[in-house]
Design an enzyme around this catalytic site. Structure first.
Site, PDB file in Angstrom:
ATOM      1  N   GLY A  46       0.848  -1.184   0.000  1.00  0.00           N
ATOM      2  CA  GLY A  46       0.000   0.000   0.000  1.00  0.00           C
ATOM      3  C   GLY A  46       0.885   1.235   0.000  1.00  0.00           C
ATOM      4  N   GLN A  51       3.159   9.977   1.138  1.00  0.00           N
ATOM      5  CA  GLN A  51       4.417   9.231   1.182  1.00  0.00           C
ATOM      6  C   GLN A  51       5.301   9.508  -0.025  1.00  0.00           C
ATOM      7  OE1 GLN A  51       2.281   5.297   2.133  1.00  0.00           O
ATOM      8  NE2 GLN A  51       4.210   5.110   3.226  1.00  0.00           N
ATOM      9  N   CYS A  88       5.772   0.104   7.582  1.00  0.00           N
ATOM     10  CA  CYS A  88       5.378   1.217   6.719  1.00  0.00           C
ATOM     11  C   CYS A  88       6.555   1.573   5.818  1.00  0.00           C
ATOM     12  CB  CYS A  88       4.992   2.417   7.587  1.00  0.00           C
ATOM     13  SG  CYS A  88       4.464   3.855   6.640  1.00  0.00           S
ATOM     14  N   LEU A  89       6.274   1.804   4.537  1.00  0.00           N
ATOM     15  CA  LEU A  89       7.349   2.183   3.606  1.00  0.00           C
ATOM     16  C   LEU A  89       8.027   3.478   4.044  1.00  0.00           C
ATOM     17  CD1 LEU A  89       5.637   1.336   0.205  1.00  0.00           C
ATOM     18  CD2 LEU A  89       7.516   0.095   1.296  1.00  0.00           C
ATOM     19  N   HIS A 130      -4.684   1.510   7.263  1.00  0.00           N
ATOM     20  CA  HIS A 130      -3.351   2.124   7.383  1.00  0.00           C
ATOM     21  C   HIS A 130      -3.190   3.242   6.348  1.00  0.00           C
ATOM     22  CE1 HIS A 130       1.201   1.575   7.961  1.00  0.00           C
ATOM     23  NE2 HIS A 130       1.132   2.317   6.869  1.00  0.00           N
ATOM     24  N   GLU A 131      -3.653   2.999   5.100  1.00  0.00           N
ATOM     25  CA  GLU A 131      -3.498   4.023   4.049  1.00  0.00           C
ATOM     26  C   GLU A 131      -4.405   5.224   4.306  1.00  0.00           C
ATOM     27  OE1 GLU A 131      -0.900   3.599   2.456  1.00  0.00           O
ATOM     28  OE2 GLU A 131      -0.748   1.474   2.934  1.00  0.00           O
ATOM     29  N   HIS A 134      -2.817   7.451   6.681  1.00  0.00           N
ATOM     30  CA  HIS A 134      -1.808   8.316   6.051  1.00  0.00           C
ATOM     31  C   HIS A 134      -2.451   9.590   5.507  1.00  0.00           C
ATOM     32  CE1 HIS A 134       2.082   6.347   6.055  1.00  0.00           C
ATOM     33  NE2 HIS A 134       1.591   5.217   5.606  1.00  0.00           N
TER      34      HIS A 134
END
Ligand code: NI
Length: 188
Positions: A46, A51, A88-89, A130-131, A134
């Site tokens: 995701g 991000q 997380c990225l 989670h997204e 963000h």
């Protein structure tokens, strides 16, 4: 398509609220394609617009065969509770258990700006939540107890120097680097 730089913890854009998308444009189509490309190269499941340094209320998710473009998404129903490990990225190599609703229904627009709803459980439900977090300037470490968050942030402090200017250059990561990032649970 091109691979975008990923902003990591410490970049203020990760804490900003996003702006709903009003119209689809060629530029946004390209952004969405680039976000999928970037997510694949970073081995994520995701990725949300902040991000990659953007302020649109937009995220992409891909788990197994399910590929979602989430424009202006919101969770409209939640049920149950489930604890699972998240990464997380934007916070590479940091993982922790997070409790979230187990099952959700989300409403969003697709890439043609058509409304749709998706019912999800398991990893997909976790990833969508989670997204959407963000897009509200929220990160998974925010859910941790003070002790666990302090430990996670102390570990991050040792990692952060790999990302000068809070930028993670995915395109420059070698296969060996990627192997080093491998973890049983994917980054979102
Ligand atoms: Ni994330």
């Amino acid at each position: 398509m091109s691979i975008l730089d990923i902003r990591v913890l410490g970049d203020p854009i990760l804490r900003q609220a996003t702006t709903p998308v009003a119209t689809m444009t060629e530029e946004l189509h390209r952004l969405i394609a680039d976000m999928f490309d970037t997510m694949h190269h970073a081995r994520g499941i995701g990725l949300a617009a902040p991000q990659v340094g953007r302020t649109e209320r937009l995220a992409v998710v891909e788990i197994d065969e399910q590929r979602l473009v989430l424009i202006n998404p919101e969770v409209i129903e939640r049920a149950g509770k489930a604890k699972g490990e998240e990464g997380c990225l934007s916070i590479p190599d940091i993982y922790a258990d997070v409790e979230r609703p187990r099952t959700i229904t989300a409403r969003a627009l697709d890439e043609r700006m058509q409304p749709y709803e998706v019912e999800a459980d398991g990893l997909l439900a976790r990833c969508i939540q989670h997204e959407i977090d963000h897009l509200d300037g929220k990160l998974f470490v925010d859910y941790l107890s003070v002790l666990k968050r302090t430990a996670a942030l102390a570990k991050w402090k040792l990692e952060a120097h790999h990302y000068p200017g809070h930028v993670r250059r995915v395109s420059l990561e070698t296969p060996e680097d990627l192997d080093e990032h491998q973890h049983p649970d994917e980054e979102l």
